[in-house]
Scaffold this active site. Structure first.
Site, PDB file in Angstrom:
ATOM      1  N   CYS A  94       0.837  -1.210   0.000  1.00  0.00           N
ATOM      2  CA  CYS A  94       0.000   0.000   0.000  1.00  0.00           C
ATOM      3  C   CYS A  94       0.869   1.257   0.000  1.00  0.00           C
ATOM      4  CB  CYS A  94      -0.940  -0.004   1.199  1.00  0.00           C
ATOM      5  SG  CYS A  94      -2.026   1.442   1.232  1.00  0.00           S
ATOM      6  N   CYS A 131      -0.614   4.340   1.775  1.00  0.00           N
ATOM      7  CA  CYS A 131      -0.523   4.311   3.248  1.00  0.00           C
ATOM      8  C   CYS A 131       0.904   4.616   3.701  1.00  0.00           C
ATOM      9  CB  CYS A 131      -0.878   2.934   3.815  1.00  0.00           C
ATOM     10  SG  CYS A 131      -2.226   2.083   3.029  1.00  0.00           S
ATOM     11  N   ASP A 132       1.887   4.077   2.991  1.00  0.00           N
ATOM     12  CA  ASP A 132       3.239   4.033   3.545  1.00  0.00           C
ATOM     13  C   ASP A 132       4.251   4.972   2.881  1.00  0.00           C
ATOM     14  OD1 ASP A 132       2.333   2.118   5.264  1.00  0.00           O
ATOM     15  OD2 ASP A 132       2.809   0.469   3.931  1.00  0.00           O
TER      16      ASP A 132
END
Ligand code: NDP
Length: 486
Positions: A182, A185-186
């Site tokens: 992801c 997200c990261d």
């Protein structure tokens, strides 16, 4: 009264007779039919927690299906799972959703939820753990132990990101500087660092665009001599100054220092040599596997696990169970096609219910037996807006303190918030819960080494006792907090 009774028995008999024909076909004897009718008759009208149409999964397929069945007059419940909205909530802009030039994935999913709710569907944040396919109505067990009885089920559980079978995967998966699928997200966690992306599809190019503003350098490893991604996406990535695309390359090993990834060993198929690439993150975009475990052994699946549907329908091999979206489609795999499959499954489910005699009169009779969600208690979290608030909170109590660090751009964080509020309500007498937006209190996030969100930090007696950088479901968060409550 007598007329009412006759009507009641009449509709029940129709339901039972059609059920017997649909389910038992020509295999059972007449006496079987009679006894089967009796069992079915009783099981429909004596079952509790009945759901006429149960949709499992909340991606484009599930939410669109629910909008259709609800609009067509069938009471519909969607068990949305732990990731409401599905994978589209992890993407940024979608440019191929019909009718929109460019729209955020999260907005598409919110629109679909709103449409399903407006049609009358009930969208519930709950997961299914088991389906009993041995008798109808189908008994479906939820994560909290409740059992509901569904007359028709639409499986729309989607597909999960695939893993790489290489050494180092288990050690570094999910680590702060490790392996992830992801980027949205990261990505901020890889500021000024070098990373690799594995894969040559649209997801890989999308990840590169999400990472480019953060990472120092991005290498895309493509196993063939060409990418599968669309021309326009490939061009955009080729124009990014900090992206290199290497073809005919595959990762053979991910290595690190025990805490974080430090390099990957990459085979160059053109020269048949292995080179080491120093990186601190591995982003994997190599496709998905269908989430069909719930119906394994109940409906026919192909060797890769995709649910098999019959001809140009969304019917599975089990009457009354339908499938839609990526869990049954390895060919098109688009949000738009998933929504389309959802529509087809909804129409097939409606036809099934009508064929077995379900009609407005039966629906009315069943009304008292319909499943209703219990009210879930939630406690609004106190917000930390200044670092000083946080320091005072820690200092003034010997209560257990839980802080949920989140960001507005982080969909998994926003998805997890209701769960944190539920757990906060459950532990309201012994635990004080706070939330902190990392962009509102960046100095606090830095001090607490919140390198990735969501991040849950637990304090006891003024000391930090746990820190987890990941989205958690209700059971995981409850188990974590329980560890520190006497
Ligand atoms: P794809 O299946 O399209 O691509 C997967 C890629 O990973 C391929 O290049 C494949 O290589 C490679 N791959 C598979 N297994 C391995 C392995 N073991 N090692 C190395 N490489 C591997 O998946 P995507 O997730 O990219 O896309 C899925 C669908 O979602 C597509 O239809 C896509 O268009 C859509 N999508 C749309 C987006 C949007 O509009 N915003 C964003 C992202 C995806 P090979 O080609 O050799 O098989």
């Amino acid at each position: 009264m007598v007329a009412d009774m006759q009507k009641k028995v009449g509709v029940r008999s129709v339901l039972a007779l059609v059920y017997a024909l649909v389910f038992l076909g020509g295999c059972s004897s007449e006496s079987d039919h009679v006894s089967a009718r009796g069992i079915v008759f009783d099981s429909v009208f004596t079952a509790q927690n009945v759901i006429p149409v149960l949709v499992i999964g909340s991606g484009p397929a599930g939410r669109t299906a629910a909008a259709y069945t609800a609009r067509n007059g069938f009471a519909t419940v969607v068990f949305e799972g732990n990731k409401p909205g599905g994978l589209l909530t992890e993407t940024t802009y979608v440019e191929n959703w019909p009718g929109r030039v460019r729209q955020l994935g999260t907005e598409i999913m919110e629109d679909l939820a709103e449409q399903a709710r407006a049609a009358g569907a009930l969208l519930v944040r709950e997961s299914v753990t088991r389906i009993d396919g041995s008798r109808w109505p189908y008994a479906v067990t939820l994560a909290d132990g409740q059992v509901v009885h569904a007359l028709a089920i639409i499986i729309a559980t989607g597909a999960a990101p695939r893993r790489l079978a290489v050494p180092g995967w288990d050690e570094y998966w999910g680590k702060d500087h490790g392996i992830t699928s992801c980027a949205i997200c990261d990505a901020p966690n890889y500021k000024n660092r070098a990373v690799v992306i594995v894969g040559g599809g649209d997801s890989a190019t999308e990840m590169a665009e999400q990472l480019a503003p953060h990472a120092r350098h991005i290498t895309i490893l493509v196993r063939k001599d060409h990418m599968r991604a669309s021309e326009s996406r490939q061009k955009r990535v080729q124009n990014l100054s900090n992206v290199t695309i290497l073809y005919e390359r595959e990762i053979e090993r991910i290595t690190g220092n025990g805490v974080e990834v430090t390099s990957v060993e990459v085979r160059n198929h053109a020269t048949n040599s292995v080179e080491s690439l120093p990186v601190s993150g591995v982003f994997v975009a190599i496709g998905h596997d269908p989430n069909s475990g719930l119906v394994k052994g109940i409906v026919d699946c192909d060797t890769a696990g995709y649910i098999q549907v019959q001809g140009r329908t969304q019917k599975t091999s089990k009457p009354g169970i339908f499938a839609a979206g990526d869990v049954q489609d390895h060919t098109y795999r688009q949000a738009g096609t998933a929504a389309g499959f959802g529509i087809c499954a909804a129409l097939d489910a409606g036809n099934f219910l009508q064929e077995i005699g379900f009609n407005p009169a039966i629906a009315q009779q069943l009304a008292p037996q319909l499943w209703k969600p219990g009210t879930v208690a939630r406690k609004t979290l106190e917000v930390i807006t200044k670092t000083g608030d946080f320091d005072r909170a820690i200092a003034r109590t010997d209560k257990v303190i839980v802080v949920d660090f989140f960001a507005q751009y982080c969909r998994p964080c926003l998805n997890m918030l209701p769960i944190v509020e539920e757990v906060a309500a459950r532990f309201s007498s012994s635990v004080q819960f706070y939330k902190a937006d990392v962009d509102e209190v960046p100095e606090l996030a830095d001090r607490m080494q919140v390198v990735k969100v969501p991040c849950i930090i637990v304090y006891k007696n003024g000391e930090m006792v746990a820190r987890l950088h990941k989205a958690m479901d209700r059971a995981e968060l409850t188990a974590l907090v329980s560890r520190f409550v006497a």
